[in-house]
Design an enzyme around this catalytic site. Structure first.
Site, PDB file in Angstrom:
ATOM      1  N   ASP A 189       0.738  -1.218  -0.003  1.00 40.27           N
ATOM      2  CA  ASP A 189      -0.078   0.130  -0.007  1.00 40.27           C
ATOM      3  C   ASP A 189       0.787   1.288   0.024  1.00 40.27           C
ATOM      4  O   ASP A 189       1.662   1.276   0.673  1.00 40.27           O
ATOM      5  CB  ASP A 189      -0.795   0.064   1.314  1.00 40.27           C
ATOM      6  N   GLU A 227     -14.018  -2.053  -1.508  1.00 40.56           N
ATOM      7  CA  GLU A 227     -14.414  -2.411  -0.297  1.00 40.56           C
ATOM      8  C   GLU A 227     -15.768  -1.698   0.240  1.00 40.56           C
ATOM      9  O   GLU A 227     -16.242  -0.621  -0.075  1.00 40.56           O
ATOM     10  CB  GLU A 227     -13.243  -1.663   0.646  1.00 40.56           C
TER      11      GLU A 227
END
Ligand code: KIV
Length: 291
Positions: free
Chosen positions: A87, A186
């Site tokens: 990330d 998500e």
């Protein structure tokens, strides 16, 4: 021992085309990565969820690039045959393309990641395109984007309103257009994720996004209940209760030390009897026995 062939972004696209689901799991250190690889996970994500489940922060916002580099290196040592995505943390992009390129390069050169992930939609398409042009594979992340939790007003299901759903569809298309090889989605409704998965040709990896995605991602500590305190989440299936196992095991160790039940003879290193005699004579002061 036969070495597993690491996945590539080309193979991931083929998996989508052939309907083979892609399994993604987060990992943050050598043992978690090693176990994930041994268990056959397709992709390891060194997510900035590191902040929540390993570093004890309330959000992912305090996680730094150095944190992710450090943990990605450990993961790369533990999972040498697995595709690793790292990330880009909060505000390590969006501050100019040169800055984004430099930070992504660190995740690959120092961290040994194969790809980077970044949160955002059409608004970061130019940054994604610049990374891809530089040879850095990018995974997008839309829907609930935890780095924007304060802007979103909490961790809640996204894309429920018509306009928001349309925006997420546009975002996914813009990310694909920019050259990303996959997108994480998500916390959105199952129907919206399914629609987006069918609208794009790159894999859509869901977390809390239902059954219609091309793959699933979950957090290591969530599926193993390896956190204290552990909070159940609707979209997580837990596969083991390591928290209880570990807590009980440590409790038994403490009790054994307090009661002198540990260590026993089998945990100790005996001295040669001749040496005992030389040092202590025939005294049993050192625990030696009289000859
Ligand atoms: O940081 C992370 O672990 C993630 C996953 C939850 C997708 O972004």
């Amino acid at each position: 021992m036969t070495m597993k062939q690491p996945l590539t972004i080309t193979k991931m696209k083929k998996m989508k085309q052939s309907g083979e689901p892609i399994s993604v799991l987060t990992a943050y250190d050598f043992p978690s990565a090693k176990l994930a690889e041994e268990a056959g996970v397709d992709v390891i994500l060194v997510g900035d969820s590191l902040g929540n489940v390993v570093l004890g922060y309330d959000t992912t916002i305090p996680v730094t690039l150095d944190d992710i580099v450090y943990h990605t290196r450990a993961v790369a040592r533990g999972a040498k045959e697995t595709f690793i995505v790292a990330d880009l943390p909060f505000m390590t992009y969006r501050l100019g393309i040169e800055n984004t390129l430099r930070n992504a390069a660190r995740l690959m050169q120092e961290g040994r990641a194969h790809a980077v992930k970044m949160e955002g939609g059409a608004d970061i398409a130019d940054e994604i395109a610049a990374l891809v042009r530089a040879g850095i594979p990018v995974m997008g992340h839309i829907g609930l984007t935890p780095q924007s939790v304060h802007q979103l007003g909490g961790y809640r299901v996204q894309g429920k309103l018509d306009q928001d759903a349309r925006q997420l569809i546009e975002d996914a298309k813009a990310i694909e257009q920019a050259g990303a090889f996959a997108i994480v989605i998500e916390l959105v409704t199952e129907q919206l994720a399914e629609k987006i998965a069918s609208d794009i040709s790159i894999p859509l990896i869901g977390i809390g996004a239902g059954r219609g995605c091309d793959g699933q991602v979950l957090v290591y500590h969530d599926i193993l209940q390896y956190a204290s305190p552990y909070r159940a989440k609707r979209f997580v299936k837990t596969y083991a209760d390591l928290g209880t196992v570990i807590r009980n095991a440590i409790g038994s160790y403490v009790a054994d030390v307090k009661s002198r039940t540990f260590p026993q003879e089998e945990h100790s290193f005996p001295m040669d009897q001749e040496m005992v005699k030389q040092l202590y004579g025939n005294s049993s002061a050192a625990g030696g026995t009289e000859a």
